[in-house]
Structure formats: C-alpha cells, structure tokens
Design a protein around this motif. Structure first.
Motif, short mmCIF file in Angstrom:
data_model
loop_
_atom_site.label_atom_id
_atom_site.label_comp_id
_atom_site.label_asym_id
_atom_site.label_seq_id
_atom_site.Cartn_x
_atom_site.Cartn_y
_atom_site.Cartn_z
N TYR A 159 0.83 -1.22 0.03
CA TYR A 159 -0.09 -0.02 0.09
C TYR A 159 1.06 1.25 0.05
O TYR A 159 1.90 1.33 0.96
CB TYR A 159 -0.89 -0.02 1.36
CG TYR A 159 -1.65 -1.09 1.60
CD1 TYR A 159 -2.93 -1.27 1.07
CD2 TYR A 159 -1.22 -2.45 2.06
CE1 TYR A 159 -3.66 -2.50 1.30
CE2 TYR A 159 -2.08 -3.51 2.23
CZ TYR A 159 -3.22 -3.51 1.84
OH TYR A 159 -3.87 -4.67 1.95
N THR A 160 0.72 2.06 -0.92
CA THR A 160 1.50 3.31 -1.11
C THR A 160 0.42 4.54 -0.90
O THR A 160 -0.31 4.63 -1.26
CB THR A 160 2.04 3.46 -2.34
OG1 THR A 160 2.64 2.29 -2.54
CG2 THR A 160 3.19 4.51 -2.54
N SER A 161 0.99 5.37 0.01
CA SER A 161 0.26 6.65 0.36
C SER A 161 1.14 7.97 -0.26
O SER A 161 2.13 7.88 -0.69
CB SER A 161 0.07 6.83 1.85
OG SER A 161 -0.69 6.00 2.49
N SER A 162 0.59 9.03 -0.36
CA SER A 162 1.03 10.14 -0.78
C SER A 162 0.56 11.50 -0.17
O SER A 162 -0.13 11.24 0.80
CB SER A 162 0.82 10.27 -2.38
OG SER A 162 -0.35 10.88 -2.60
N ASP A 163 0.97 12.42 -0.49
CA ASP A 163 0.54 13.67 0.12
C ASP A 163 -0.89 13.96 -0.16
O ASP A 163 -1.71 14.67 0.52
CB ASP A 163 1.54 14.90 -0.39
CG ASP A 163 1.43 15.23 -1.61
OD1 ASP A 163 0.97 14.27 -2.43
OD2 ASP A 163 2.14 16.09 -2.35
N LYS A 164 -1.69 13.29 -1.40
CA LYS A 164 -2.84 13.25 -1.64
C LYS A 164 -3.64 12.48 -0.47
O LYS A 164 -4.78 12.87 -0.44
CB LYS A 164 -3.21 12.76 -2.86
CG LYS A 164 -2.76 13.85 -3.92
CD LYS A 164 -2.90 13.01 -5.38
CE LYS A 164 -2.57 13.83 -6.33
NZ LYS A 164 -2.54 13.15 -7.79
#
Lengths: 214, 207
Positions: free
Chosen positions: A183-188
């Motif tokens: 699972y990859t998260s970002s600033d969004k």
C-alpha cells in the motif's frame, strides 16, 4: 534420473526455503502484546462516512487481463465493491454483509466459481476486510519494523504500518507465502496505490491506483 | 462558471427528459434513419459517458473523443478520468492503456463482438433492423427515441433495453442509453460533432 526433474526439485527446494525464510522473519519478535483489530489499529480503505472511493484497476488472472474502474462504498453496514470496464460494462458487484463477501452480480463470461472464489479471496485480503474484529498481536522487533500478526487457523497475516495506515500485508497459509500486498500513500492521502500478488497455482496480480475527483 | 455549467447540465437533462409519445408514421422515420445511415461516411465527436449505479446512487463519468469511419472502423479515445484507447478495425481490436497495447481478434471474443455490433449499428442507426431487438418508436418536440428491447437470451441477461436518441432532422445519434436489468444505466452523449469530414485510415490502429 532425467536432468529436468533434478533441476525442478532443486528449484522447488530453493523456493520453499525462501518462502520459509519469509515466514520465519516474523516468528521471533522482541515483545508481543495482544490486541483486537479495529479501524483505530488499521485505517480502513473504504471510507466510513458513506462516501465512495474509486480506483483505476488492472487485474491479471488465469491468463486474462481486465482493466477498468473499481468503486468502493459503505452504505449502512454493507460494504460494496463494483468493477466496471472503461466502456461502462459492469463485470462484477460484490457486497460484504455480516463478515461474508458475496457476489451480487457477475458478468456471465466471468461466472466461473474458481475465478470468483479467487477474486473474492484476494479482494477481501487486499481491502483487509477479513482482519477487522479479529484478535492479533502487536509485535516489536530489535532489528526491523514492528508488525501486527493475526492468526486464524492455518492463515497468518502480517501487517506492517505507518501510523495506522497499512503499508504491507503478507499472508501465509501453513507457513507458505499466499499473498503479498503493498500500500502506497502520498500527500494526497492514504492508500493511493495498492498492488497485490497471489502466489501458488492460481496466480493473480491486482494493481489499483486511486482516482482523485477533480 | 460553475453556475453556467450546472445550468447547462440541467438544460441537457431537461432536453432529453421531455415527454415522448409514440411515432405514428414509423415507416417514414425508418426511411429517414436509413437515409442518414447511407449518407454518413465519417463521424467525429466528443463524448461523455456516464455510468449510473442506481443502488449505490453513484455516477462514474468518463470523457473522450470518438471517430467512426464506414464500414467498420471505430476509435474511442478516453481522456478522463485517465487515458485509454479502444480501436476497432474490422475484425481486429486494439486496447491501449498506460501499461500496454493488446490486440485481439474480434471473432475470438464474443463479448467484444456483441458490444461492437451494438455500437456500430447504433452509431449508423441500423440497429432497428436487427432481429436481436424489438423496437418501439417515440418522439418529443426535439428528439426521436428508439427503444430497443433485447430478444436474444444472452443479451437479455444484461440489458433491459437500449435507448437511442436522434435529433429531429435525423442527422445522427445524439445519445445512447443502455439500461441494465437492475436499472443501472450507461449513457453516451455526443457533442461537437463533425459529419463526413475527411478521416485518415491510419488512426484506426494502435501501437
């Protein structure tokens, strides 16, 4: 003995050894503390406020490639999961009620019990839906990341997190790697990209990229 | 700007949701559609596709550009929510996404063949001739509407009906609506249309 089987056996042994190593990495934590998996322990992928979330989806299963849009939504206590092709054709519609993941609609050419079984299993795993409400352990390590360990029968799930957001889930069946999800998260936001790989005889790859409303 | 957009959308909805009554002279309408079909060699248009999931009260909207060239050449180029291309060139289909381009033989995939047949006959307006549907003809002040009720067993499993909207001069299909048995629907609305402009065959392939 012909050469091919010897090579095959050797390769299989190496693979089993690696699979075993993957499991044993998590077998001896430094400390262990019991807990119950809730939304506060692992942030859910499906919004709890009745809003939907959409992902661009790519699924490779049984030598078939599917692409389209996946919509996830919780209405009351029922979780919905719909897959639509780019042309607008609904491929399948699953719902999860009382911890049971059931198909509501499956496009006839896809209506193969083996395929549906594999897909429901993998999406349940990917969405972490099978973990909520289960007892597990919070484990710390001296060398390596802390992790959650949830055991149910022969199935052991290891979840690594950043805060409460899942970053990696590895599932083992009888100590052999069954699935791995990243699972990859970002600033969004969290869970911007999700990738699942199913090991074993029925190989499945699922790749989801969040579609943010513009 | 948003107000104007909302007003435009409202007008579009009102436009298509007029009261329809049965067409009295269906023979004349069929002739008009056939004449349109014969005179249409190419179509270029923008499109907006909307998938309505009735039970979930959700909509999925996609937009792009569409090109048709007689006899059997179609290009659907989706630009939002992400780039995706479908090209149909007689019995070959190319599908291109950001990762790969796949080529299929139309005859090896029944689903594609069925969708392609519907799309082509809808775009060309010849769908009412198909023995796979029972057709009902309606009109409002601004539009003709053809309601196509599937007779084919396989199609009945998916679609309740397909609605085709033509402008009153019957120059082309304005909108296509595919209603499923559970009342989910996919609508395709065409805008900025150019009829019979030169279109190169080279765009009906993908690499």
């Amino acid at each position: 003995m012909p050469r091919f089987p010897t090579r095959y056996l050797l390769l299989s042994s190496i693979l089993i050894l690696f699979a075993g190593c993957a499991y044993h990495r998590y077998a001896h934590p430094h400390t262990s503390q019991p807990l119950v998996i809730t939304n506060d322990v692992i942030s859910p992928l499906i919004p709890q406020d009745g809003k939907s979330v959409k992902y661009k989806a790519s699924i490779d299963v049984l030598n078939k490639h599917f692409s389209g849009i996946i919509l996830l939504k919780q209405m009351d206590s029922v979780k919905h999961f719909v897959f639509i092709t780019e042309l607008g054709m609904k491929m399948f519609d699953f719902e999860m009620k009382n911890n049971r993941f059931t198909p509501v609609y499956v496009f006839e050419p896809l209506n193969n019990p083996k395929l549906i079984g594999a897909l429901t299993h993998d999406f349940e795993t990917l969405l972490l839906l099978d973990l909520y409400g289960k007892s597990g352990e919070y484990n710390t390590c001296l060398n390596g990341r802390d992790f959650l360990r949830i055991k149910e029968g022969d199935l052991v799930s290891i979840v690594e997190r950043e805060g409460t957001v899942a970053e990696k889930r590895t599932s083992f069946v009888k100590k052999r790697k069954d699935t791995q999800t990243t699972y990859t998260s970002s600033d969004k936001g969290p869970y911007e990209h999700i990738a699942l790989k199913q090991y074993g005889l029925v190989k499945i790859y699922i790749d989801l990229t969040k579609l943010n409303d513009e | 700007m948003k107000k104007y957009l909302a007003l435009f959308l409202l007008m579009s909805i009102v436009g298509f949701s007029q009261t329809f009554k049965q067409v009295k002279d269906t023979t004349a309408l069929k002739q008009k559609i056939e004449s349109m079909s014969k005179s249409t060699v190419t179509i270029e248009s923008d499109f907006t596709q909307e998938k309505n999931l009735s039970a979930l009260t959700e909509k999925i909207t996609s937009k792009g550009h569409f090109t048709f060239k007689k006899d059997n050449l179609l290009r659907w180029e989706y630009n939002t929510p992400y780039k995706y291309l479908i090209v149909i060139n007689k019995d070959k289909i190319w599908i291109k996404d950001d990762k790969k381009t796949s080529k299929y033989d139309m005859n090896s995939n029944k689903v594609f063949k069925e969708i392609n047949d519907i799309m082509l006959s809808a775009v060309q307006g010849t769908v009412f001739k198909s023995n796979k549907f029972k057709t009902a003809y309606f009109e409002s002040e601004k539009f003709y509407k053809l309601e196509l009720w599937p007779l084919d067993k396989n199609m009945k499993q998916t679609f309740k009906k397909i609605n085709l909207f033509f402008d009153k001069s019957v120059t082309s299909v304005m909108k296509m609506e595919m209603v499923e048995n559970n009342d989910d629907a996919t609508t395709l609305e065409f805008s900025n249309k150019k009829l019979n402009a030169p279109v190169s065959d080279a765009i009906f392939t993908a690499k």
